[in-house]
Design a protein around this motif. Sequence first.
Motif, short mmCIF file in Angstrom:
data_model
loop_
_atom_site.label_atom_id
_atom_site.label_comp_id
_atom_site.label_asym_id
_atom_site.label_seq_id
_atom_site.Cartn_x
_atom_site.Cartn_y
_atom_site.Cartn_z
N ALA A 105 1.07 -1.27 0.16
CA ALA A 105 0.09 -0.15 -0.06
C ALA A 105 0.73 1.40 -0.06
O ALA A 105 0.65 2.17 -0.72
CB ALA A 105 -0.81 -0.10 1.25
N ARG A 109 1.14 4.49 -3.10
CA ARG A 109 0.77 5.66 -2.88
C ARG A 109 2.07 6.45 -3.00
O ARG A 109 1.92 7.60 -3.36
CB ARG A 109 0.04 5.69 -1.25
CG ARG A 109 -0.38 7.03 -1.20
CD ARG A 109 -1.11 7.32 0.24
NE ARG A 109 -2.16 6.27 0.21
CZ ARG A 109 -2.92 6.15 1.41
NH1 ARG A 109 -2.90 6.99 2.26
NH2 ARG A 109 -3.87 5.31 1.50
N TYR A 110 3.28 6.27 -2.49
CA TYR A 110 4.38 6.73 -2.58
C TYR A 110 5.63 6.16 -3.17
O TYR A 110 6.48 5.55 -2.70
CB TYR A 110 4.87 7.16 -1.13
CG TYR A 110 3.96 7.99 -0.44
CD1 TYR A 110 3.49 9.24 -0.68
CD2 TYR A 110 3.15 7.38 0.51
CE1 TYR A 110 2.54 10.04 0.01
CE2 TYR A 110 2.13 8.09 1.67
CZ TYR A 110 1.78 9.27 1.15
OH TYR A 110 0.89 9.97 1.83
N VAL A 268 0.31 5.14 6.68
CA VAL A 268 -0.14 4.26 5.67
C VAL A 268 -0.22 2.79 6.27
O VAL A 268 -0.76 2.05 6.08
CB VAL A 268 0.46 4.25 4.42
CG1 VAL A 268 -0.07 3.25 3.32
CG2 VAL A 268 0.25 5.62 3.56
#
Length: 281
Positions: A105, A109-110, A268
């Motif tokens: 995850a 996202r990054y 996260v």
Amino acid sequence: MLIELARQGSLSAAARVLGVTHATVSRRIANLERDLAQPLFVREGGRYTLTEAGKRILTIVEPMSASAEGVLRAAAGFEARLTGPVRITATEAVATYIVLPALKAIRLRYPDLDLVLNISQINLNLARSDADIAVRLSKPEPDSDLIGTKIAEMAYHLYGSRSYVDGRKPELFEFIGYQREYADWPEAKALDSLAGGGRTALKVNHLGNRIEAARLGLGLALIPSLMAEAWPDLVRVSRGGPVMSRDVYVIVHSDVRDVPRIKACYDVLTESIVKRAPLKS
């Protein structure tokens, strides 16, 4: 540094806001005072108060800071891209079944972050910066500088392979236990109570190997359901509520908790683990 230290009045408070260590704030202020050849703060009992020279300098640098903040606001429409390394540590079983799915995850996202997962059976020292974030089954000592957030509860049940359990009388069940040096673990004590004098056919010092031993039909093992449910060939033998549970904590040192890349990973990581193993209300 000067503006934030003047606002906060202490190294630790300024460091938290700036996302650096208090040693960094102290060093940079000392360098500034040396370059200007005059003290900018009076230090009394851990509190920092501006000198007259410091006040004059502050009136000059505050408008400069405001202009810089205006530039940042003007660029706010551009996507902020977090880069750099973030080091996460956990034991092998926790890393495999809890942390790795969360790292997926984080990567989505990054994508520009460089993630490092350090798998260790010992607690790496966050104060020495051996790691940035730890996922552990125990909370930090109350007098430490570590910040721990309880994010999940792992429920434990007895599991065995379907081929081992089907058709076997309960009195013939054997157990996969813990080596002597782990006898004081909560899991070991709970298993002893469940076994009720039954035979411990195998002792293993590693959760991942206990899972594999149960899958191979070597006996029943006490396993977190979150991990056991990853294997369809394992079936739950214990009935009713969990035999026991352990709390999962995400831990970070107070000096780095507001560093953007670390905070982003922390958030996260926490969000992902909570989805998979939500806290009971």
